[in-house]
Design a protein around this motif. Sequence first.
Motif, mmCIF file in Angstrom:
data_model
loop_
_atom_site.group_PDB
_atom_site.id
_atom_site.type_symbol
_atom_site.label_atom_id
_atom_site.label_comp_id
_atom_site.label_asym_id
_atom_site.label_seq_id
_atom_site.Cartn_x
_atom_site.Cartn_y
_atom_site.Cartn_z
ATOM 1 N N ARG A 157 -22.770 64.688 33.090
ATOM 2 C CA ARG A 157 -22.616 64.924 31.698
ATOM 3 C C ARG A 157 -22.817 64.019 30.209
ATOM 4 N NH1 ARG A 157 -20.657 68.020 35.959
ATOM 5 N NH2 ARG A 157 -20.140 69.874 35.454
ATOM 6 N N ALA A 158 -23.226 62.900 30.648
ATOM 7 C CA ALA A 158 -22.196 61.737 29.738
ATOM 8 C C ALA A 158 -24.417 61.333 29.203
ATOM 9 C CB ALA A 158 -22.415 60.840 29.941
ATOM 10 N N ALA A 159 -24.939 61.695 29.974
ATOM 11 C CA ALA A 159 -26.301 61.549 29.867
ATOM 12 C C ALA A 159 -26.966 62.720 28.902
ATOM 13 C CB ALA A 159 -27.348 61.228 31.112
ATOM 14 N N THR A 160 -26.775 63.611 29.314
ATOM 15 C CA THR A 160 -27.413 64.804 28.420
ATOM 16 C C THR A 160 -26.175 65.030 26.980
ATOM 17 O OG1 THR A 160 -25.700 66.051 30.040
ATOM 18 C CG2 THR A 160 -28.193 66.143 30.927
ATOM 19 N N GLY A 161 -25.395 64.065 27.003
ATOM 20 C CA GLY A 161 -24.656 64.769 25.417
ATOM 21 C C GLY A 161 -23.829 65.073 25.520
ATOM 22 N N VAL A 162 -23.469 65.315 26.781
ATOM 23 C CA VAL A 162 -21.847 66.393 26.445
ATOM 24 C C VAL A 162 -20.636 66.118 25.786
ATOM 25 C CG1 VAL A 162 -20.621 68.035 27.817
ATOM 26 C CG2 VAL A 162 -22.905 68.180 28.841
ATOM 27 N N PHE A 163 -20.269 64.716 25.924
ATOM 28 C CA PHE A 163 -19.053 63.934 25.538
ATOM 29 C C PHE A 163 -19.763 63.974 23.736
ATOM 30 C CE2 PHE A 163 -19.051 62.758 29.495
ATOM 31 C CZ PHE A 163 -17.908 63.253 29.849
ATOM 32 N N ALA A 164 -20.592 64.170 23.240
ATOM 33 C CA ALA A 164 -21.150 63.509 21.772
ATOM 34 C C ALA A 164 -19.949 64.248 20.729
ATOM 35 C CB ALA A 164 -22.579 63.603 21.314
ATOM 36 N N CYS B 231 -24.823 53.594 26.104
ATOM 37 C CA CYS B 231 -24.060 53.057 27.087
ATOM 38 C C CYS B 231 -22.623 53.455 27.584
ATOM 39 C CB CYS B 231 -22.997 52.103 25.922
ATOM 40 S SG CYS B 231 -24.874 50.356 25.428
ATOM 41 N N LEU B 232 -22.761 54.793 27.265
ATOM 42 C CA LEU B 232 -21.679 55.249 28.317
ATOM 43 C C LEU B 232 -22.682 55.490 29.955
ATOM 44 C CD1 LEU B 232 -19.306 56.965 29.387
ATOM 45 C CD2 LEU B 232 -20.039 58.310 28.031
ATOM 46 N N THR B 233 -23.792 56.215 29.673
ATOM 47 C CA THR B 233 -24.411 56.395 30.442
ATOM 48 C C THR B 233 -24.804 55.233 31.750
ATOM 49 O OG1 THR B 233 -25.515 57.719 29.278
ATOM 50 C CG2 THR B 233 -26.154 57.839 31.086
ATOM 51 N N VAL B 234 -25.008 53.997 31.093
ATOM 52 C CA VAL B 234 -24.827 52.913 31.745
ATOM 53 C C VAL B 234 -24.006 52.582 32.795
ATOM 54 C CG1 VAL B 234 -25.521 50.330 31.196
ATOM 55 C CG2 VAL B 234 -27.075 51.847 30.582
ATOM 56 N N PHE B 235 -23.090 52.560 31.815
ATOM 57 C CA PHE B 235 -21.355 52.023 32.364
ATOM 58 C C PHE B 235 -21.185 53.091 33.993
ATOM 59 C CE2 PHE B 235 -16.979 52.353 33.471
ATOM 60 C CZ PHE B 235 -16.531 51.548 33.108
ATOM 61 N N LEU B 236 -21.958 54.629 33.336
ATOM 62 C CA LEU B 236 -21.602 54.710 34.453
ATOM 63 C C LEU B 236 -22.397 55.095 36.230
ATOM 64 C CD1 LEU B 236 -20.279 58.857 32.260
ATOM 65 C CD2 LEU B 236 -18.820 57.017 34.134
#
Length: 359
Positions: free
Chosen positions: A127-134, A314-319
Amino acid sequence: MFPAGTKRTVHITWSSRAMFVLACSGATIGFKNFWQFPSLVYDYGGGAFLIVYFFCLLLLGLPLLAAEFMVGRLGRDAPDGAFRRTAALVRANRSWWVIGAMAVLGGFLIFSYLSVIAGWTIAVGFRAATGVFAGLTADGVNSVFTLLVKDPEKQVFWYTLFIVSVAVVSARGLRAGPEPAIRVAVPAMFGLMLLLLLYAASSTGFPRAALEAFTPDFGKLSWTGVFAAAGHAFFSLSLGASAMFMYGAYLERDAPLARLTWYVVALDTLAGCATALTVYAVLYAGGVEPATGLALLFQALPLAFDHLPWGQICLTVFLATLIIAAWLSGLALFEPGVMWLVERFHWSRPRAALGCGAV
């Protein structure tokens, strides 16, 4: 030499001592280094907690980890067999094998619930990689995670995906499966952690995070914090969960066990400190109140990263780093069960991995 009546059943070893350190480091750097250790450091006085934690590592972690490696290396078997053969070697009560059997069962049970959290991590990472949290508010981020954990079909899918990924690699055997996977995954994990630390160091929250992490504040260090430091020193090194007995069984006879143990402990400790700095620097820079437990990983950090430059990436990298860490820990906890079925019942590796995965 082993006593009469014993047989060494593990014939293969790690291809190098560096490979052994990589494997053990991958097993020790798990979820607790990402969501528990940072909270402990900042809740119990920063440098004061670290001083107690380092003392606990010296008093408990190092000797117990070395002992597990030693038992595995002497026994050259699954943990229950390693205890039985080591006991025979020193003329002790052979009932010690029960401890090894409990370690295998305990590690397998830990794997069963670690897989649930790992499944959540994969799902949140996607979800982070697809921008859901933006652009989401705190309530919006919480809603995304809540909807995930309340959907049984999604949970089963991500849970099964994680278990299948571990079982497939384990089924290939040490040389073709875990070893090449670890050789790639562990350096990748450390590389991503370094990138995240550099990113955090460039943020406005890093000076505050570093000051609070390393400045001793003994006023915040209670007995609860002391016991927490001892507990983390024990659990962070995966002690008692069978993985280190098993990895020790693959260790060369002439390997410098004490030195290798120091390397594993040092890497685990450095990873924990780097993660603590990264997590709190991001939280402070993003203006988000620190949280504890899974709320830190799946609610507070997505919100904080969204407030920072390059936050989605960076969130995607962290996860992704967290997923690798969970997968390496899962593989280490899964392997003893597979090894036990192979050694006790002479199952093939694919059959044993399929059996453990199905259970």
